[in-house]
Design a protein around this motif. Structure first.
Motif, short mmCIF file in Angstrom:
data_model
loop_
_atom_site.label_atom_id
_atom_site.label_comp_id
_atom_site.label_asym_id
_atom_site.label_seq_id
_atom_site.Cartn_x
_atom_site.Cartn_y
_atom_site.Cartn_z
N ASP A 223 0.86 -1.25 -0.10
CA ASP A 223 -0.05 -0.23 0.09
C ASP A 223 0.77 1.27 -0.01
N ALA A 224 2.04 1.30 0.84
CA ALA A 224 2.79 2.41 0.90
C ALA A 224 3.37 2.85 -0.48
N PHE A 225 3.82 1.53 -1.15
CA PHE A 225 4.55 1.84 -2.39
C PHE A 225 3.51 2.35 -3.59
N ALA A 226 2.25 1.76 -3.26
CA ALA A 226 1.11 2.33 -4.44
C ALA A 226 0.90 3.66 -4.16
N VAL A 227 1.00 4.48 -2.94
CA VAL A 227 1.00 5.83 -2.43
C VAL A 227 2.10 6.55 -3.54
N PHE A 228 3.24 5.90 -3.39
CA PHE A 228 4.25 6.81 -4.03
C PHE A 228 3.97 6.41 -5.62
N GLN A 229 3.84 5.19 -5.95
CA GLN A 229 3.75 5.23 -7.59
C GLN A 229 2.62 6.03 -8.13
N SER A 230 1.44 6.20 -7.28
CA SER A 230 0.36 7.08 -7.90
C SER A 230 0.58 8.37 -7.67
N GLY A 231 1.84 8.93 -7.20
CA GLY A 231 2.20 10.38 -7.04
C GLY A 231 1.65 11.00 -5.94
N LYS A 232 1.03 10.46 -4.92
CA LYS A 232 0.63 10.80 -3.78
C LYS A 232 1.49 11.10 -2.59
N ALA A 233 2.81 10.84 -2.94
CA ALA A 233 3.96 11.26 -2.12
C ALA A 233 5.20 11.32 -3.23
N ALA A 234 6.05 12.19 -2.78
CA ALA A 234 7.08 12.50 -3.53
C ALA A 234 8.24 11.56 -3.47
N ASN A 235 8.44 11.06 -2.09
CA ASN A 235 9.77 10.11 -1.64
C ASN A 235 9.17 8.88 -1.03
N VAL A 236 9.94 7.98 -1.26
CA VAL A 236 9.59 6.66 -0.35
C VAL A 236 10.96 5.93 -0.26
N ILE A 237 11.07 5.23 1.07
CA ILE A 237 12.34 4.55 1.41
C ILE A 237 11.88 3.09 0.74
N GLY A 238 12.57 2.85 -0.44
CA GLY A 238 12.17 1.40 -0.92
C GLY A 238 12.93 0.16 -0.82
N LEU A 239 13.12 -0.61 -1.73
CA LEU A 239 14.17 -1.86 -1.59
C LEU A 239 14.86 -1.59 -3.11
N MET A 240 16.04 -2.58 -3.03
CA MET A 240 16.60 -2.71 -4.23
C MET A 240 15.94 -3.91 -5.24
N SER A 241 15.74 -4.89 -4.29
CA SER A 241 15.39 -5.94 -5.09
C SER A 241 13.89 -6.61 -4.80
N ASP A 242 13.52 -7.33 -5.81
CA ASP A 242 12.23 -8.29 -5.49
C ASP A 242 10.76 -7.28 -5.71
N VAL A 243 10.50 -6.64 -4.85
CA VAL A 243 9.29 -5.75 -4.69
C VAL A 243 9.72 -4.14 -4.28
N GLY A 244 8.95 -3.40 -4.47
CA GLY A 244 9.15 -1.96 -4.02
C GLY A 244 10.28 -1.22 -4.46
N HIS A 245 10.58 -1.54 -5.64
CA HIS A 245 12.00 -1.14 -6.21
C HIS A 245 11.89 -0.30 -7.36
N TRP A 246 13.12 0.04 -8.12
CA TRP A 246 13.25 1.01 -9.25
C TRP A 246 12.34 0.33 -10.44
N LYS A 247 12.22 -0.97 -10.14
CA LYS A 247 11.53 -1.62 -11.56
C LYS A 247 9.89 -1.41 -11.45
N ASP A 248 9.48 -1.59 -10.28
CA ASP A 248 8.02 -1.44 -9.87
C ASP A 248 7.54 0.06 -9.99
N PHE A 249 8.50 0.75 -9.49
CA PHE A 249 8.25 2.34 -9.53
C PHE A 249 8.17 2.67 -11.15
N ALA A 250 9.24 2.35 -11.80
CA ALA A 250 9.29 2.79 -13.32
C ALA A 250 8.01 2.27 -14.15
#
Lengths: 423, 323
Positions: free
Chosen positions: A260-287
């Motif tokens: 859910d938190a990553f969804a907030v970032f992905q949908s542009g409702k928040a400007a920053n997020v501390i995410g992961l590097m691998s698997d999920v919640g990372h550059w590829k998901d966000f991109a």
């Protein structure tokens, strides 16, 4: 009458025997020690995204040992260590085992064979060995790296009239920028999910290198943690202040980090997020949502002038060889195939993981990946990974209390110090 | 007694003498067959019981004993060592476990509400309020959903920026962090559990109503009883056994099958406020790698369930005698 009694007796005996068999055999008793067959346990190989990786690794291994069959057994992750515990107790099971780095493998190092002599050639090529090392011996070869970059949404920065390529260097500037973004775009500063108490883990590790002095940081990782130090307290104060100042999305304590938190970032409702590097919640998901060019990675904004921000990361997952494997050399060769450049390239491309191999071609990955990989060399182990799972669990609950205002930072630090000492 | 002593000797002697006399008769083989038949018949019950007994002993009692035994050993470095009551002392010392026990107490307190809701709704359906046929089906619908799905649905509905808070905001009430406020979350989860499971209790109540004598209701109506009076003086006494049955099953359901909801909706949080013993057991075993402590918690949960079960059986038995 007699006939019928005999029949039913036979039937019942049959049922009873069948029942006996069912309980005796038990789940998951692979006959993996038969010499020309290797059994691998993991929670990845069942995933379609990992198919290419497994195929490449198998092909590489088949070249070295054509006669040896390899069987991948994908276990459900939530049961993985429970099943593995049962296998270790009985002293038989898979020959090659996937582990998370850190506590999960160190707790079970007794059941593994040291790999140092077999993987010497891979030392330079792969990063993240520390997470799989205990008392100077290496028990697994890293496959991926896991860490906590601070991601930001370049489009929101631009919309707010800020330069997306020059993110804030200090915490004060960072907060100031957030104020501008919220005013101009309505987006919050941080997407935060702390329902499972994971938010604080990411926060601690991401801002740790910007708050602790390098000496304090290294001491923390080495196990000499001074919870009473003002810099450690500062991290928890920031955690509370950020929430009180309205930097986080509403209801952080009831928002799940995954996803859910990553969804907030992905949908542009928040400007920053501390995410992961691998698997999920990372550059590829966000991109996928924001576009690869709009996902930025910044250094942790400096809180303490005496600190040196660095990327917090550890070996993510890695394959080890069981102590009971018949031929550890062959099993170690399979581990080497599983960490070959070819296989890891496939893992990086399909699975979206930062692979441990530093020689992989990343030209397609976008700016976020390049920033992350360029910081791997100077990176340090994450602070929360060094804590025991008991202390991490307690920290999760205390962090929720901090957000709801029912505890003070001093009490939190005291309780964590006590937990850290005992466990 | 002693005077009677010699008397049995008679038949015994007779029996001792009789068989040799009969032996030459052709009836001999048939009596042997009878004896063999009776042996088979004597063994049959044991053979027939064997699977059930074996399953219970091998898969229930033996693991139970192992678990109790394990709860007296240590974790980690003390793996396999006898540690006496250490694990139980750790449990009592752990605020999280105390919260879990407190929540069990809370569930017991909330039990009447959880029983009253299906009871009242079943009454309305029985009294044929308009649309009662639709309601009968609709009320049962959640009972077929798995807790994970129910949890996921309510995660969306109860989210801080979710529909429920939007509605509340529309009527001027501030948003409530249903799953993020430690004072509210446990009630939210219990509420969802009741919503998800009351359909089954409703069916049981409707079955109970089927045995209710309608002339009693007619008599009450003739006497001019209001609806509350009818419920209080006619329906509740007539359905007392059904109500008790629903009490027992609802209690068991609350104590043993909330794991899925907790796991999906709150993960035991916020601040550990929604822990229940079974969730605690799972965390200690699966996440904290402390199987012995988890065994101690399971044993404690088992004892709680045993006490609750025995009390309920006692109540049911007493109610049975009353009738």
């Amino acid at each position: 009458m007699k006939q019928r009694t005999l029949w039913s007796a036979a039937l019942v005996m049959g049922l009873a025997l069948a029942a006996g068999c069912g309980s005796a055999a038990g789940p998951g008793s692979p006959s993996g020690n038969s010499g020309d067959k290797l059994v691998v346990w993991d929670w990845k190989s069942g995933d379609a995204k990992a198919a290419g990786y497994v195929e490449k690794a198998k092909a590489d291994f088949a070249k070295k040992h054509p006669g040896v069959e390899v069987e991948f057994v994908a276990q459900p992750f939530d049961q993985y260590y429970t099943l593995l515990g049962a296998a270790i107790q009985s002293g038989k099971g898979p020959d090659v085992i996937l582990f998370n780095g850190g506590g999960q493998i160190r707790d079970r190092a007794d059941a593994l064979a040291p790999l140092d002599t077999y993987v010497a050639e891979d030392r330079q090529r792969l990063a993240g060995w520390d997470a799989f090392t205990k008392d100077g011996k290496t028990y697994a070869a890293p496959v991926t790296l896991q860490g906590h970059p601070l991601y930001y949404n370049k489009a929101l920065y631009e919309q707010a009239g800020l330069n997306p390529d020059a993110p804030a260097k200090t915490w004060d500037d960072f907060v100031k920028n957030c104020g501008v973004i919220t005013e101009k775009t309505g987006a919050k500063c941080f997407a935060l999910g702390n329902k499972e108490g994971i938010g604080i883990q990411f926060f601690l590790s991401a801002l740790g290198s910007a708050t602790l002095t390098p000496q304090e940081y290294d001491d923390w990782i080495a196990g000499k943690r001074n919870w009473a130090s003002s810099d450690v307290k500062r991290i928890f104060e920031l955690w509370k202040q950020a929430n009180d100042a309205g930097l986080n999305n509403d209801g952080a304590n009831s928002t799940a980090m995954f996803n859910d938190a990553f969804a907030v970032f992905q949908s542009g409702k928040a400007a920053n997020v501390i995410g992961l590097m691998s698997d999920v919640g990372h550059w590829k998901d966000f991109a996928e949502f924001l576009g690869a060019d709009e996902v930025g990675v910044m250094d942790a904004p400096l809180v303490n002038p005496a600190a040196t921000p660095s990327l917090p990361y550890d070996g993510g997952i890695g394959y080890g060889v069981a102590k009971w494997a018949k031929d550890p050399k062959v099993a170690a060769d399979l581990v080497r195939s599983l960490t070959s450049t070819d296989a890891l390239s496939a893992f990086y491309a399909d699975g979206g993981a930062i692979a441990s191999d530093t020689t992989i071609d990343l030209s397609e990955g976008g700016p976020a990946v390049k920033t992350i990989v360029s910081e791997v060399k100077t990176g340090k182990p994450a602070l929360h990974v060094a804590l025991s799972s008991k202390t991490v669990d307690l920290m999760g609950r205390l962090s929720q209390q901090l957000l709801s205002g029912s505890i003070t930072v001093d009490e939190v630090v005291q309780q964590l110090a006590a937990s850290d000492k005992t466990g | 007694m002693s005077s009677v002593g010699p008397a049995p000797a008679g038949p015994t002697e007779g029996a001792a003498i009789a068989p040799p006399a009969r032996r030459p008769h052709p009836a001999g083989p048939s009596s042997r067959r009878n004896r063999r038949g009776s042996r088979a018949e004597r063994l049959a019950p044991f053979v027939l019981l064997a699977p059930a007994v074996l399953i219970i002993v091998a898969l229930r009692l033996w693991p139970l004993l192992l678990g109790v035994n394990f709860s007296f050993t240590g974790d980690g470095d003390r793996n396999g060592m006898w540690v006496g009551l250490d694990n139980y002392l750790t449990l009592l010392d752990d605020p999280l476990f105390r919260t879990a026990l407190g929540n069990v107490g809370l569930l017991v307190l909330l039990l009447p509400v959880a029983v009253a809701i299906p009871g009242l709704l079943a009454t309305f359906v029985y009294l044929r309020v308009p649309g009662h046929r639709v309601y009968r089906g609709v009320y049962f619908f959640p009972a077929v959903l798995s807790p994970v799905i129910v949890g996921a649905i309510f995660n969306l509905l109860l989210a801080y920026d979710g529909p429920l808070n939007t509605v509340l905001g529309g009527v001027g009430l501030g948003p409530v962090d249903w799953l993020g406020d430690p004072d509210v979350a446990i009630f939210a989860v219990v509420g969802v559990h009741v919503w998800a499971t009351f359909g089954m209790a409703l069916v049981v109540f409707l079955a109970g109503f089927a045995t209710l004598d309608p002339s009693l209701l007619d008599a009450a109506k003739v006497d001019g009883a209001s609806l509350p009076q009818t419920i209080r003086h006619v329906i509740i006494p007539a359905l007392s056994r059904t109500i008790q049955f629903v009490f027992v099953t609802t209690m068991i359901g609350m104590l043993t099958s909330m794991f899925g909801l907790l796991y999906v909706m709150t993960s035991g949080g916020p601040e550990g406020s929604t822990y229940l013993p079974e969730y605690y057991v799972w965390i200690q075993q699966g996440q904290m790698n402390q199987p012995a402590l988890a065994s101690a918690a399971s044993t404690a949960l088992f004892l709680i369930m045993l006490v609750v079960g025995l009390v309920q059986i006692g109540i049911l038995r007493r109610a049975g005698k009353e009738e």
